[in-house]
Design a protein around this motif. Structure first.
Motif, PDB file in Angstrom:
ATOM      1  N   ILE A 179      62.108  58.576  85.019  1.00  0.00           N
ATOM      2  CA  ILE A 179      63.307  59.200  85.598  1.00  0.00           C
ATOM      3  C   ILE A 179      64.525  58.790  84.776  1.00  0.00           C
ATOM      4  CG2 ILE A 179      64.833  59.130  87.620  1.00  0.00           C
ATOM      5  CD1 ILE A 179      62.462  59.328  89.395  1.00  0.00           C
ATOM      6  N   ARG A 209      55.909  54.759  81.330  1.00  0.00           N
ATOM      7  CA  ARG A 209      57.147  55.506  81.061  1.00  0.00           C
ATOM      8  C   ARG A 209      56.902  56.997  81.262  1.00  0.00           C
ATOM      9  NH1 ARG A 209      59.663  53.680  83.019  1.00  0.00           N
ATOM     10  NH2 ARG A 209      61.644  54.348  82.177  1.00  0.00           N
ATOM     11  N   LEU A 210      56.703  57.346  82.494  1.00  0.00           N
ATOM     12  CA  LEU A 210      56.368  58.731  82.811  1.00  0.00           C
ATOM     13  C   LEU A 210      57.120  59.187  84.064  1.00  0.00           C
ATOM     14  CD1 LEU A 210      54.194  60.439  81.342  1.00  0.00           C
ATOM     15  CD2 LEU A 210      52.856  60.215  83.399  1.00  0.00           C
TER      16      LEU A 210
END
Ligand SMILES: Cc1ncc(COP(=O)(O)O)c(C=O)c1O
Length: 411
Positions: free
Chosen positions: A101, A253-254
């Motif tokens: 995000i 990191r998604l």
């Protein structure tokens, strides 16, 4: 020479500002308890089904660039997941994958903000909202989560602020209204009725709603979560979510942005964000394939999240009870996420700022918390309650005796 840009002064993160002091204390052999970062894998190892899926993705050779706005398998899986959970009717075309995000916030603010334009934020806000807004030249119209109403949004206050902008002829300068639900730092799960009122107000004034729902599966104490996806049908909005918290995989990191409506604002923003994604080529590809598999593995996910939720509920409630013994604190019990946001009586303790207090606490007791001013509210502290109860016990007992000591010193 002004080598560094003026705007870069907004590139700050209060969550990590004391990491240097903590590192130094650790190098001196001190046992520092850091309760400043909401990083679940520190205390809940990322579940096996997630790890296996990542390893499989690597073995299957998914190591090159992927489609810029996200690999098809994941965009499809995200749409199916949201449709199943919240009765929306998204397709893969409504979803863009980002590197968390964090990256979505950068893209959105960069895509929307011109100097002199506004985002509606609510205080206390998640730290990155303000840095991103300001980095891209925007200003905040600051409304409130109301502590007296269990940190729900004060909708009268919201409507007054927006009416004022309308009266000043500036309503078109407001680019979005950004909510966090469940909330970081308060742990509030917004009541459905309040959420409906907010969406109504946004609709009446033509504001684009953004809902950061990264903790939507970490709900407890009998609370019920409502997604903006359920109530903003036909109203321009974006939903943000990702792997970090519910899937216990911050390091993947998604993130995913969902912009499901077909009005002009939604369509142009979605297209522009896809162009932003192309500028940075692609996000982490093995993580995307892993996440697509994980979203399809509902059974393993349900078991993992159920375990994490029960533990977090127990830890948070335990911490709140201990904090309740401290007469210098005032705490509303959270029902979601894993943060506790307590008011602290700085004056009684002889501190002039919350930063002075958190720094002194770290230096004297080796307990690292985050100052409330980082979330726009001086006189508060945030405690991350992911650690096991024995660690929380030690940290909070230290905080409580620190307060007693300083109150006595003040006299
Ligand atoms: C409300 C909220 N939004 C976004 C983020 C960042 O998420 P990501 O890891 O997906 O960048 C966090 C992290 O703590 C958060 O609390």
């Amino acid at each position: 020479m002004d080598f560094i840009s003026k705007r870069s002064k907004y590139a700050v993160n209060p969550l990590r500002e004391d990491d240097g002091i903590a590192r130094k204390l650790r190098s001196e052999g001190k046992n520092v308890i850091s309760l400043n970062i909401g990083d679940p894998p520190r205390y809940f190892p990322t579940p096996k089904y997630m790890i296996d899926a990542f390893v499989e993705a690597l073995k299957e050779g998914h190591t090159g660039y992927g489609q810029a706005d996200g690999v098809l398998e994941l965009r499809e899986a995200v749409a199916v997941h949201y449709n199943r959970a919240y009765g929306s009717k998204m397709t893969e075309n409504d979803v863009i994958i980002t590197q968390g995000i964090s990256e979505a916030l950068m893209f959105i603010n960069s895509a929307l903000m011109n100097p002199g334009e506004y985002g509606v934020l609510f205080r206390p806000y998640y730290v990155q909202y303000i840095s991103n807004l300001k980095l891209f030249g925007g200003n905040a119209i600051m409304c409130n989560y109301d502590e007296k109403n269990n940190w729900n949004v004060d909708t009268d206050d919201l409507e007054t602020a927006i009416k004022k902008m309308k009266a000043a002829g500036k309503i078109n300068k407001i680019k979005y209204l950004l909510l966090t639900n469940p909330n970081n730092p308060t742990g509030t799960v917004l009541e459905r009725g309040i959420l409906e009122k907010i969406v109504d107000i946004a609709n009446n004034y033509g504001l684009f709603v953004i809902s950061d729902e990264i903790y939507d599966e970490i709900i407890y104490n009998g609370a019920r979560f409502t997604s903006v996806a359920e109530i903003a049908k036909g109203i321009p909005h974006a939903i943000l979510n990702g792997a970090s918290k519910n899937f216990d995989a911050t390091g993947f990191r998604l993130g995913y942005m969902m912009i499901p409506e077909k009005d002009e604002k939604s369509v142009t923003l979605r297209n522009k964000l896809a162009e932003y994604a192309a500028v940075r080529l692609s996000s982490n590809v093995p993580a995307q394939y892993a996440m697509a598999k994980a979203l399809g593995n509902a059974e393993a996910h349900s078991a993992a999240i159920a375990h994490m939720k029960t533990e977090i509920e127990d830890r948070v409630n335990h911490a709140v009870k201990l904090l309740g013994k401290n007469p210098y604190l005032r705490t509303i019990r959270p029902n979601g996420a894993f943060y506790i946001f307590s008011h602290i009586d700085l004056e009684a303790l002889g501190f002039s700022t919350d930063k002075e207090l958190t720094d002194t606490l770290l230096n004297e007791e080796y307990v690292q918390l985050v100052r409330g001013s980082g979330f726009g509210m001086p006189s508060y502290i945030r405690i991350v309650s992911l650690a096991p109860k024995d660690i929380l016990d030690t940290a909070i007992n230290k905080l409580n005796s620190f307060c007693e000591r300083h109150a006595k010193k003040r006299g």
